[in-house]
Design a protein around this motif. Structure first.
Motif, short mmCIF file in Angstrom:
data_model
loop_
_atom_site.label_atom_id
_atom_site.label_comp_id
_atom_site.label_asym_id
_atom_site.label_seq_id
_atom_site.Cartn_x
_atom_site.Cartn_y
_atom_site.Cartn_z
N GLY A 20 0.70 -1.19 0.00
CA GLY A 20 0.07 -0.20 -0.05
C GLY A 20 0.81 1.25 -0.04
O GLY A 20 1.83 1.20 0.45
N ALA A 21 0.16 2.14 -0.52
CA ALA A 21 0.95 3.62 -0.68
C ALA A 21 1.49 4.17 0.64
O ALA A 21 0.72 4.72 1.33
N LYS A 22 2.69 4.40 0.99
CA LYS A 22 3.08 5.13 2.03
C LYS A 22 2.75 6.48 2.27
O LYS A 22 2.36 6.89 3.24
N ASN A 23 2.94 7.07 1.07
CA ASN A 23 2.61 8.73 1.28
C ASN A 23 1.10 9.08 1.23
O ASN A 23 0.69 9.81 1.95
N GLU A 24 0.07 8.04 0.65
CA GLU A 24 -1.25 8.09 1.08
C GLU A 24 -1.44 7.68 2.50
O GLU A 24 -2.15 8.44 2.98
N CYS A 194 -2.25 17.81 -6.91
CA CYS A 194 -3.20 16.92 -7.12
C CYS A 194 -2.86 15.56 -7.41
O CYS A 194 -3.48 14.79 -8.26
N GLU A 195 -2.04 14.96 -6.54
CA GLU A 195 -1.34 13.69 -6.64
C GLU A 195 -2.49 12.70 -6.48
O GLU A 195 -3.45 13.18 -5.82
N PRO A 196 -2.31 11.47 -6.88
CA PRO A 196 -3.41 10.38 -6.53
C PRO A 196 -3.49 10.33 -5.07
O PRO A 196 -4.67 9.90 -4.46
N TYR A 197 -2.48 10.59 -4.17
CA TYR A 197 -2.44 10.76 -2.66
C TYR A 197 -3.82 11.50 -2.22
O TYR A 197 -4.49 11.29 -1.40
N VAL A 198 -3.66 12.78 -2.76
CA VAL A 198 -4.60 13.98 -2.44
C VAL A 198 -5.95 13.39 -2.87
O VAL A 198 -7.09 13.70 -2.25
N GLN A 199 -5.90 12.96 -4.11
CA GLN A 199 -7.43 12.58 -4.87
C GLN A 199 -8.24 11.62 -3.90
O GLN A 199 -9.29 11.64 -3.62
N GLN A 200 -7.15 10.53 -3.58
CA GLN A 200 -7.78 9.56 -2.38
C GLN A 200 -8.42 10.19 -1.39
O GLN A 200 -9.47 9.71 -0.89
N LEU A 201 -7.40 10.87 -0.62
CA LEU A 201 -7.98 11.65 0.50
C LEU A 201 -9.29 12.36 0.12
O LEU A 201 -10.12 12.07 1.03
N CYS A 202 -9.26 12.97 -0.79
CA CYS A 202 -10.72 13.88 -1.26
C CYS A 202 -11.92 12.69 -1.33
O CYS A 202 -12.98 13.10 -0.76
N ARG A 203 -11.72 11.67 -1.98
CA ARG A 203 -12.96 10.78 -2.19
C ARG A 203 -13.10 10.21 -0.87
O ARG A 203 -14.48 9.97 -0.57
N MET A 204 -12.06 9.82 -0.08
CA MET A 204 -12.39 9.38 1.38
C MET A 204 -13.19 10.36 2.08
O MET A 204 -14.43 10.06 2.63
N LEU A 205 -12.65 11.49 2.20
CA LEU A 205 -13.41 12.73 2.77
C LEU A 205 -15.16 13.05 2.43
O LEU A 205 -15.74 12.87 2.99
N ASN A 206 -15.08 12.69 1.12
CA ASN A 206 -16.42 12.94 0.59
C ASN A 206 -17.35 11.78 0.90
O ASN A 206 -18.71 11.98 1.25
N ARG A 207 -16.93 10.61 1.00
CA ARG A 207 -17.62 9.44 1.43
C ARG A 207 -18.15 9.77 2.92
O ARG A 207 -19.17 9.04 3.47
N MET A 208 -17.41 10.36 3.89
CA MET A 208 -17.39 10.42 5.15
C MET A 208 -18.49 11.71 5.44
O MET A 208 -18.86 12.04 6.42
N GLY A 209 -18.89 12.43 4.22
CA GLY A 209 -19.93 13.44 4.33
C GLY A 209 -19.35 15.01 3.88
O GLY A 209 -20.11 15.88 4.05
#
Length: 434
Positions: A20-24, A194-209
């Motif tokens: 799994g991605a360390k930086n993510e 806009c790295e994939p790490y930041v995109q992943q964080l955004c998607r996770m936060l959106n799922r959280m509301g």
């Protein structure tokens, strides 16, 4: 201090799965502080930096349960703010760079965050101005205790704001983003990473509301919400490890298949190694690298020397410049490696020169590599790993070299690569931990 004894010159063969991605992970794990509800995270790498961050979260009062080898459930319903004042917290925060990522969520949810100057690789200046200037724009008060190198931010209530970041910092963007999701009003972050790490964080936060738009671009808009809920999240495979395996296959002349790569998320990484001469085939979501006795560096259309440099996403990540450099040492041709971001990251090349590589260190940011075309193998030596990425580059060099190498301070490699000796030994490498 642990060391690797490496017997080089062996061809490797087989399948390898990236961690799994360390930086993510360093961002995603800290995001659990934004809610009192359970958050399940999968594909968590078992590496030193991530394990230390999980330990810090646990000691801060976050409930942590491991439900599978790579899956954890976190619940931050009993966070102990008094822990921020303890010597143990200061010691933990100074041990890892990722500790800075708790600042945004702690400020957002509890109105206060404190941390010592974080640790990490000694690769040059790694300023935190972008983080704290952004948090101040949201209404936080910032204080830096110079004698103790201790940061603190407080806020009664954060308010949305427009900001143009002075640099597209991945961790800075993530910290500001996590603070903004619970702020009152609308926040606009321009020149966001806009790295994939930041995109992943955004998607996770959106799922959280959360309400974040512009995901994948450098212009993020965040409409603050009152609270966030729990979620489940699976992390991407580590793109740095995937790139490292590409370089390893070429340097050792090995036939390797890198499994489950999430190829669309790799940006220019495959193309960069292809320009260094590494042949590869995309087979579904796997990357197959055939055995190569020789590989040749590309040139520009006019025949001029190839320049490999780091850029903001979707350009090449700076974390792979060390691996690209060592890969070029056995290619046919010449390449200029230009490390723009960190002024101390190329200083490990003296060890490669001692091994027989032809490298001219032009200045702290640039090195010219004249490839040996696999005609003269590198020779084994004793060396020390200065940081995570240089450490794995030296390991790749040692695996390709003739004879025995000793790499000291491999705790640096362990910070970013999960059981790297065991996984490579399964492909035919000879690495012994001593």
């Amino acid at each position: 201090m642990a060391s690797f004894e490496v017997i080089g010159g062996n061809k490797l063969k087989g399948d390898i799965y990236p961690q799994g991605a360390k930086n993510e992970a360093l961002q995603i794990l800290c995001a659990v502080l934004l809610t009192a509800e359970p958050v399940t995270i999968s594909n968590v790498p078992d590496i030193r930096d991530v394990n230390k961050l999980i330990e810090l979260l646990h000691d801060l009062g976050v409930s942590v349960s491991k439900t599978a080898p790579d899956t954890y459930v976190f619940q931050a319903d009993k966070v102990n703010l008094d822990y921020l004042e303890t010597e143990q917290y200061i010691e933990q925060g100074r041990a890892i760079r990722g500790s800075v990522m708790i600042v945004g969520p702690m400020l957002s949810r509890f109105g206060i965050a404190k941390m010592p100057k974080p640790g990490g690789d000694k690769i040059g200046r790694r300023r935190l101005d972008t983080h704290f200037i952004g948090l101040e724009r949201l209404g936080a008060s910032f204080n830096y205790d110079t004698p103790d190198s201790f940061y603190s931010v407080t806020a009664d209530k954060l308010h949305g704001a427009y900001m143009l970041l002075d640099e597209a910092s991945v961790t800075g963007t993530a910290n500001i983003l996590m603070a903004a999701v619970l702020a009152e009003g609308i926040t606009t972050i321009y020149n966001a990473a806009c790295e994939p790490y930041v995109q992943q964080l955004c998607r996770m936060l959106n799922r959280m509301g959360a309400k974040i738009s512009g995901v994948g671009s450098n212009l993020l808009t965040i409409e603050g919400v009152e609270k966030l809920g729990g979620t489940e999240h699976t992390m991407l495979p580590d793109m740095i490890e995937i790139g490292s395996f590409m370089g390893l296959a070429a340097m050792t002349g090995s036939e390797i298949t890198i499994k489950n790569c999430k190829i669309p998320e790799l940006g220019l990484i495959p193309e960069t190694f292809q320009r260094l001469g590494v042949k590869m085939e995309f087979r579904g979501d796997d990357i197959y690298i055939p055995e190569m006795d020789h590989y040749e560096v590309d040139t520009y259309i006019d025949g001029s020397i190839l320049n490999v440099s780091d850029h903001t996403w979707p350009g090449l990540t700076p974390d792979l410049l060390s691996v690209a450099l060592v890969t070029a040492t056995q290619a046919k041709g010449t390449v200029l490696i230009h490390q723009k971001m960190f002024e101390s990251r190329l200083f490990f090349v003296d060890k490669l020169i001692d091994m027989g590589a032809q490298i001219i260190l032009c200045d702290p940011h640039r090195a010219t590599v004249i490839g040996l075309n696999n005609e003269i193998p590198l020779r084994g030596i004793r060396m020390t790993s200065p940081d995570i990425r240089a450490g794995v580059a030296l390991l790749i060099a040692a695996l390709s070299a003739k004879g025995k190498s000793i790499i000291d301070n491999v705790e640096q490699i362990d910070r970013g690569y999960q059981n790297i000796d065991g996984r490579l030994n399964a492909l035919g490498a000879q690495i012994r931990r001593i």
